[in-house]
Write an enzyme that holds these catalytic residues in place. Structure first.
Site, short mmCIF file in Angstrom:
data_model
loop_
_atom_site.label_atom_id
_atom_site.label_comp_id
_atom_site.label_asym_id
_atom_site.label_seq_id
_atom_site.Cartn_x
_atom_site.Cartn_y
_atom_site.Cartn_z
N CYS A 194 0.81 -1.21 0.00
CA CYS A 194 0.00 0.00 0.00
C CYS A 194 0.84 1.26 0.00
CB CYS A 194 -0.91 0.02 1.23
SG CYS A 194 -2.09 -1.34 1.31
N ARG A 240 -6.44 4.95 -2.20
CA ARG A 240 -6.70 3.54 -1.91
C ARG A 240 -6.76 3.28 -0.40
NH1 ARG A 240 -2.63 -1.60 -2.81
NH2 ARG A 240 -4.19 -3.23 -2.56
#
Length: 547
Positions: A194, A240
């Site tokens: 991430c 995200r």
């Protein structure tokens, strides 16, 4: 005489046999490697872009070769010296990378091998005209874990920081500690995947491919688009993380880690590609306005002149069978040599769980329930033993002596150390969990009169009023490497000797009430570690320190 006697000689026919021989050599080398990569590094979210880049690079090379054939730019001017050099370099990288699990060498060796084949058969000019295909393949190579840690740490902290502040501005109950986000009753770890490094590589590769295919004439425009992909990737990853945090907040942890986690990954690329297209459109608009202002038309692509005297393209693209056979044989031999160098001797120094073999009481020390949370030795992302969680067994305990002084113990063990999955240094874990490190210094001690000289490190970690003095060492095989590069070199040397290195992290820490107590805390930890190693050496020699 008949007219048939004077038939003109026909053109040399294109033969695919030499290419098949060369492809067989490449297949013998890389099909097993790529299968292992698919089940290993390429199967993780961190390096999932690798096979995509490889497939796109192969398609691009096929299209580029056809284009060069049509333009008559495939030449037959073999360059044996640079060709042999790159081929030998690639074979050496493959043998070392394959046998010692150095993934970036194993996968990256394909590039110099292909360059060497092109140089040996066609020469420098043809190889230079395929430069972008070779450069593009670099994006498929898995980066070393130490490089990933170095690059992703600031990215993870940055993504976590921005996500926290944006969500707080939107009114959500969110807090952050390093790369860990707390939203409502849930805790989210911003892992390497991430952080944006994998998407940064994928988007940068696709952006460069886009620019190469579109062939913008403005160098400034190309450079701007390539550089601005970095903040685009950061922005997309921040989106995200925020989406995952909101999914977890409203739908629970199971939803955040299930299908919707993958959906958030697709959302990342949609956002990023949309931003790239919008940015390119903006740059195009600026270029048109600038050209009209200066009174110039936007330049069109310059048409390359085609040679009128070149031979048939298919004839020029034939492979010499006398080159293909020895090269394929050498490739097959490299696979055999790599198999012979694979280390097989595995040490057996730990036969049971830490919880069973580490005593709860020894000397003046006894275990007590910990009144405070101990910093994790690793950040488990739930995917098993990988670069994010490289340990087979961990232990965290708190001990107290007769004077009531407490020391926290953390042990982490891995039976097999590799170049891609190895022990995390405590500096990485502490920073990831929100600590600031100061007063770092080397540490040396000898726990037993007949024992080795232990080399480790000490530092002080601070986070929101909590100060912690930390002493640790890392044993890999029979040595104490200091730093990631030294650990890699130790693993490599043991592997070339046929041994598989095991590894253990031994960490002791104490909370500081007063910054001036550092010297006493470090002395207390040293005494604790000496007592622990002495008792462990009697029951499990070689586990904490070499025998």
């Amino acid at each position: 005489m008949t007219a048939d006697t004077f038939r003109p000689t026909s053109e040399q026919r294109f033969s695919g046999i030499p290419w098949i021989v060369m492809a067989a050599g490449l297949a013998a080398m890389y099909i097993p490697s790529f299968i292992d990569l698919f089940h290993g590094a390429w199967g993780t979210e961190r390096n999932a872009h690798g096979p995509i880049v490889l497939a796109v690079a192969c398609c691009y090379m096929f299209v580029r070769v056809r284009q060069l054939l049509e333009e008559g730019l495939i030449e037959r001017r073999p360059a044996p010296v640079p060709g042999i050099f790159f081929l030998a370099l690639g074979l050496l990288c493959f043998v070392l990378g394959r046998s010692q699990t150095v993934l970036f060498m194993e996968a990256g060796s394909l590039i110099p091998i292909l360059m060497g084949i092109v140089l040996l058969q066609f020469g420098v000019r043809t190889c230079s005209r395929l430069w972008f295909a070779f450069f593009f393949m670099l994006f498929m190579v898995p980066l070393p874990a130490s490089v990933v840690d170095l690059l992703t740490q600031p990215l993870k902290i940055g993504v976590s920081y921005v996500s926290e502040h944006v969500l707080r501005l939107l009114g959500y109950p969110v807090a952050r500690s390093g790369v860990i986000l707390y939203i409502g009753p849930y805790q989210l770890l911003v892992a390497d995947a991430c952080a944006g490094l994998n998407s940064l590589f994928t988007l940068e590769a696709l952006g460069l491919l886009y620019m190469n295919l579109v062939r913008h004439q403005s160098l400034l425009r190309n450079v701007l688009l390539a550089v601005l992909i970095v903040p685009i990737s950061f922005t997309a990853n921040t989106v995200r993380v925020m989406v995952l945090a909101l999914i977890t907040f409203y739908m629970g942890d199971a939803a955040g880690q299930g299908f919707l986690h993958g959906f958030a990954g697709m959302l990342l690329f949609l956002v990023a590609l949309g931003l790239i297209i919008a940015l390119d459109g903006l740059l195009r608009w600026i270029a048109v306005r600038y050209a009209n202002f200066r009174g110039h038309a936007v330049p069109v692509a310059v048409q390359r002149a085609r040679s009128a005297t070149h031979n048939s393209g298919r004839e020029k693209f034939t492979m010499n069978i006398r080159l293909a056979i020895p090269v394929a044989i050498v490739m097959a031999l490299s696979v055999v040599v790599a198999g012979m160098l694979v280390p097989h001797m595995t040490p057996v120094v730990k036969t049971a769980k830490f919880s069973l073999i580490v005593p709860t009481q020894f000397g003046q020390w006894r275990e007590v329930p910990s009144p405070f949370l101990q910093v994790n030795v690793g950040l488990d992302d739930g995917t098993g033993r990988n670069a994010d969680q490289p340990y087979d067994d961990v232990l965290g305990r708190t001990y107290v002596n007769r004077q009531g002084e407490m020391v926290m113990l953390a042990l982490a063990y891995a039976a097999e150390q590799s170049q891609d999955v190895k022990i995390h240094l405590p500096e990485v874990c502490y920073v990831a969990q929100g600590f600031t490190l100061t007063d770092g210094r080397p540490m040396t001690m000898q726990t037993r009169a007949d024992g080795p000289q232990i080399v480790g490190s000490r530092f002080v970690a601070s986070n929101k009023g909590r100060q912690e003095a930390v002493s640790y060492w890392v044993r890999i095989g029979d040595g104490f490497p200091s730093g990631g590069l030294a650990a890699r070199w130790k693993i490599f040397k043991d592997g070339m000797s046929g041994r598989v290195s095991d590894g253990i992290l031994v960490r002791a820490s104490s909370l500081l009430q007063d910054p001036d107590d550092q010297a006493h805390a470090f002395a207390l930890q040293e005494q604790f570690l000496k007592d622990l190693d002495r008792v462990m050496h009697d029951t499990h020699p070689g586990l904490l320190t070499p025998t």
